[in-house]
Scaffold this active site. Structure first.
Site, PDB file in Angstrom:
ATOM      1  N   THR A  36       0.827  -1.214   0.000  1.00 40.87           N
ATOM      2  CA  THR A  36       0.000   0.000   0.000  1.00 40.87           C
ATOM      3  C   THR A  36       0.861   1.263   0.000  1.00 40.87           C
ATOM      4  O   THR A  36       0.379   2.322  -0.406  1.00 40.87           O
ATOM      5  CB  THR A  36      -0.915   0.029   1.246  1.00 40.87           C
ATOM      6  OG1 THR A  36      -0.130  -0.376   2.370  1.00 40.87           O
ATOM      7  CG2 THR A  36      -2.101  -0.884   1.094  1.00 40.87           C
ATOM      8  N   ASP A  37       2.133   1.151   0.439  1.00 41.42           N
ATOM      9  CA  ASP A  37       2.911   2.395   0.641  1.00 41.42           C
ATOM     10  C   ASP A  37       3.140   3.158  -0.660  1.00 41.42           C
ATOM     11  O   ASP A  37       2.941   4.371  -0.722  1.00 41.42           O
ATOM     12  CB  ASP A  37       4.214   2.145   1.418  1.00 41.42           C
ATOM     13  CG  ASP A  37       5.191   1.168   0.795  1.00 41.42           C
ATOM     14  OD1 ASP A  37       4.830   0.495  -0.203  1.00 41.42           O
ATOM     15  OD2 ASP A  37       6.334   1.076   1.300  1.00 41.42           O
ATOM     16  N   GLY A 124      12.598 -10.300   3.933  1.00 41.51           N
ATOM     17  CA  GLY A 124      11.422  -9.431   4.008  1.00 41.51           C
ATOM     18  C   GLY A 124      11.362  -8.639   5.302  1.00 41.51           C
ATOM     19  O   GLY A 124      10.318  -8.078   5.636  1.00 41.51           O
ATOM     20  N   LEU A 125      12.481  -8.600   6.044  1.00 42.05           N
ATOM     21  CA  LEU A 125      12.503  -7.845   7.308  1.00 42.05           C
ATOM     22  C   LEU A 125      13.385  -6.602   7.178  1.00 42.05           C
ATOM     23  O   LEU A 125      13.911  -6.086   8.156  1.00 42.05           O
ATOM     24  CB  LEU A 125      12.971  -8.743   8.458  1.00 42.05           C
ATOM     25  CG  LEU A 125      12.073  -9.951   8.729  1.00 42.05           C
ATOM     26  CD1 LEU A 125      12.665 -10.847   9.814  1.00 42.05           C
ATOM     27  CD2 LEU A 125      10.663  -9.516   9.142  1.00 42.05           C
ATOM     28  N   SER A 127      16.431  -5.839   5.808  1.00 42.76           N
ATOM     29  CA  SER A 127      17.869  -5.761   6.099  1.00 42.76           C
ATOM     30  C   SER A 127      18.507  -4.646   5.272  1.00 42.76           C
ATOM     31  O   SER A 127      19.396  -3.944   5.758  1.00 42.76           O
ATOM     32  CB  SER A 127      18.548  -7.104   5.816  1.00 42.76           C
ATOM     33  OG  SER A 127      18.284  -7.514   4.495  1.00 42.76           O
ATOM     34  N   SER A 128      18.061  -4.443   4.040  1.00 44.63           N
ATOM     35  CA  SER A 128      18.720  -3.421   3.210  1.00 44.63           C
ATOM     36  C   SER A 128      18.356  -2.011   3.651  1.00 44.63           C
ATOM     37  O   SER A 128      19.234  -1.152   3.770  1.00 44.63           O
ATOM     38  CB  SER A 128      18.461  -3.634   1.720  1.00 44.63           C
ATOM     39  OG  SER A 128      17.143  -4.000   1.482  1.00 44.63           O
ATOM     40  N   GLU A 160      17.224   3.024  -2.972  1.00 42.62           N
ATOM     41  CA  GLU A 160      16.554   1.885  -3.623  1.00 42.62           C
ATOM     42  C   GLU A 160      16.053   2.268  -5.014  1.00 42.62           C
ATOM     43  O   GLU A 160      16.301   1.552  -5.985  1.00 42.62           O
ATOM     44  CB  GLU A 160      15.343   1.423  -2.787  1.00 42.62           C
ATOM     45  CG  GLU A 160      15.687   0.896  -1.415  1.00 42.62           C
ATOM     46  CD  GLU A 160      16.217  -0.525  -1.430  1.00 42.62           C
ATOM     47  OE1 GLU A 160      16.189  -1.184  -2.483  1.00 42.62           O
ATOM     48  OE2 GLU A 160      16.669  -0.977  -0.356  1.00 42.62           O
ATOM     49  N   ASP A 172       9.646   1.216   4.843  1.00 41.72           N
ATOM     50  CA  ASP A 172      10.755   0.602   5.586  1.00 41.72           C
ATOM     51  C   ASP A 172      11.660   1.679   6.175  1.00 41.72           C
ATOM     52  O   ASP A 172      11.976   1.672   7.369  1.00 41.72           O
ATOM     53  CB  ASP A 172      11.585  -0.298   4.667  1.00 41.72           C
ATOM     54  CG  ASP A 172      10.763  -1.400   4.033  1.00 41.72           C
ATOM     55  OD1 ASP A 172       9.581  -1.555   4.409  1.00 41.72           O
ATOM     56  OD2 ASP A 172      11.290  -2.105   3.153  1.00 41.72           O
TER      57      ASP A 172
HETATM   58  C1  GLA Z   1       9.150  -3.871   0.486  1.00 37.55           C
HETATM   59  C2  GLA Z   1       9.281  -2.398   0.122  1.00 37.55           C
HETATM   60  C3  GLA Z   1       8.268  -1.549   0.873  1.00 37.55           C
HETATM   61  C4  GLA Z   1       6.865  -2.109   0.752  1.00 37.55           C
HETATM   62  C5  GLA Z   1       6.848  -3.602   1.043  1.00 37.55           C
HETATM   63  C6  GLA Z   1       5.512  -4.237   0.765  1.00 37.55           C
HETATM   64  O1  GLA Z   1       9.518  -4.059   1.821  1.00 37.55           O
HETATM   65  O2  GLA Z   1      10.582  -1.940   0.420  1.00 37.55           O
HETATM   66  O3  GLA Z   1       8.331  -0.213   0.420  1.00 37.55           O
HETATM   67  O4  GLA Z   1       6.316  -1.827  -0.504  1.00 37.55           O
HETATM   68  O5  GLA Z   1       7.820  -4.299   0.280  1.00 37.55           O
HETATM   69  O6  GLA Z   1       4.551  -3.746   1.614  1.00 37.55           O
END
Ligand code: GLA
Length: 399
Positions: A36-37, A124-125, A127-128, A160, A172
């Site tokens: 959604t971001d 998916g946590l 790290s980057s 990014e 993030d």
């Molecule tokens: C990655 C992206 C975020 C977001 C999520 C999904 O973590 O870096 O900006 O879009 O995926 O919600």
């Protein structure tokens, strides 16, 4: 081995000598609000209690000499000749941060740097993002610049989008720069207004790695964003004021669905319903209604799996195992998708039981026990905790 201020300090001293400053930035987990971001919508993330650590001392030249403990690798980067290799290796993020900061007008100094961390890579946590934020924080500290945290997040998002080539949103970098201890963050990704929300006392988030590494630059992430942009362009023929999918009402989507093919319609349906779920989850969290929060989390997974199509067999199997535990309120994939971790919201009293069961049952599929972590939300990016003073022998008491 647990990373501490002492361990990263000692690594720096043995490698480079001198006295570094120490910083750390947390990783994040998005409780709800998938993709959604970048649609200018809502997200509800928190931090994880896992970190990227940085030891840094300025040099008198313009060379960044950076050692990554996790990759056991040393890279030298000349700030006057930053060239991308385009391979998304760890050192690309160092180059990206330096390049974006210089572009933004910060004339950096060279530095000796040691990086370590315990956030799973490709899990998916974030790290980057955590690496970008702590590095930017440390490099700016070397030139005595105290940056506004919102600016820090936006510059690191550009690492990014403009350097690495992932067209990610702001979630993030923003949560890593702002989230408070023991809190989640309800963030409006358009206005960047946020409210901090207490994490529930009677439930815990458990994250479990599928063991399938996701690679965001692989293109699927960017293609989802392009599909959203295509949908906005098509819908704007009938709804001219539509700036982003965040503005789309559920009824408008149904009225205008003939403008979209089935795939674009389902992408939109995910975003529209997910924004509603994030708002409902925020209310549930504020009321302490963990059962409702759990339902919304699971509904988010179903929508990400069926409408947004960013799940995979391993994530679905892991989520199924999680929600089959009676002590689990809900479960979903986290981060960009296509692998990495899933989270579940667990009755705090039964955290150990759920951990053991998920480890055993998913371990059967993976062929080894998966990595599991119970989330504790910690401080945003900043100086690392002070080191324990060395043990000083105490004089013996007189008898
Ligand atoms: C990655 C992206 C975020 C977001 C999520 C999904 O973590 O870096 O900006 O879009 O995926 O919600």
């Amino acid at each position: 081995m647990t990373i501490t201020s002492q361990s990263i300090h000692d690594e720096f001293v043995s490698r480079f000598g001198g006295q570094p400053k120490l910083f750390r930035a947390p990783g994040r987990v998005n409780i709800i609000g998938g993709h959604t971001d970048y649609n200018e919508g809502f997200v509800l993330p928190t931090t994880t209690g896992l970190h990227t650590w940085l030891a840094i001392a300025p040099r008198s030249d313009r060379i960044l000499r950076t050692f990554s403990c996790r990759f056991d690798s040393l890279e030298e980067i000349d700030l006057d000749r930053i060239e991308s290799r385009g391979d998304a290796q760890w050192s690309e993020y160092v180059k990206g941060v330096a390049s974006i900061l210089e572009d933004a007008g910060h004339s950096l100094r060279g530095a000796d740097i040691v990086i370590d961390g315990d956030i799973p890579l490709g899990g998916g946590l974030s790290s980057s993002a955590s690496l970008e934020i702590v590095l930017a924080f440390g490099l700016l500290d070397c030139i005595d610049v105290a940056i506004e945290r919102g600016d820090l997040a936006q510059l690191c998002q550009r690492v990014e989008t403009d350097f690495v080539g992932v067209r990610c949103g702001i979630m993030d970098q923003f949560v890593i720069s702002h989230c408070a201890n023991d809190r989640a963050m309800m963030l409006d990704c358009r206005s960047l207004e946020f409210q901090s929300v207490a994490m529930p006392a009677d439930a815990r988030l458990l994250v479990v790695d599928t063991g399938v590494s996701h690679r965001l630059p692989a293109g699927e992430y960017n293609s989802r964003r392009e599909e959203c942009e295509q949908a906005v362009a098509l819908l704007a023929r009938q709804i001219p004021q539509l700036g982003a999918l965040r503005d789309l009402e559920p009824a408008q989507l149904e009225d205008e669905k003939n403008l979209l093919d089935d795939r674009l319609y389902r992408r939109c349906r995910h975003i529209v319903t997910e924004n509603q779920r994030v708002n409902d989850a925020n209310s549930a969290l504020r009321r302490g209604n963990v059962a409702r929060l759990g339902e919304l989390i699971t509904a988010s997974h179903v929508s990400l799996r069926d409408d947004y199509e960013i799940s995979c067999a391993e994530l679905d199997a892991l989520v199924e195992i999680m929600i089959s535990c009676p002590e689990v309120y809900g479960a979903r994939l986290v981060g960009g998708g296509f692998g990495g971790c899933a989270l579940c919201l667990v009755d705090a009293q039964h955290l150990d039981r759920v951990t053991d069961r998920v480890r055993a049952e998913y371990g059967e599929i993976l062929g080894r026990p998966p990595w599991v972590h119970a989330v504790t939300a910690t401080d945003p990016v900043g100086p690392a905790p002070s080191m324990e003073p060395p043990d000083v022998p105490q004089p013996e008491a007189n008898s």
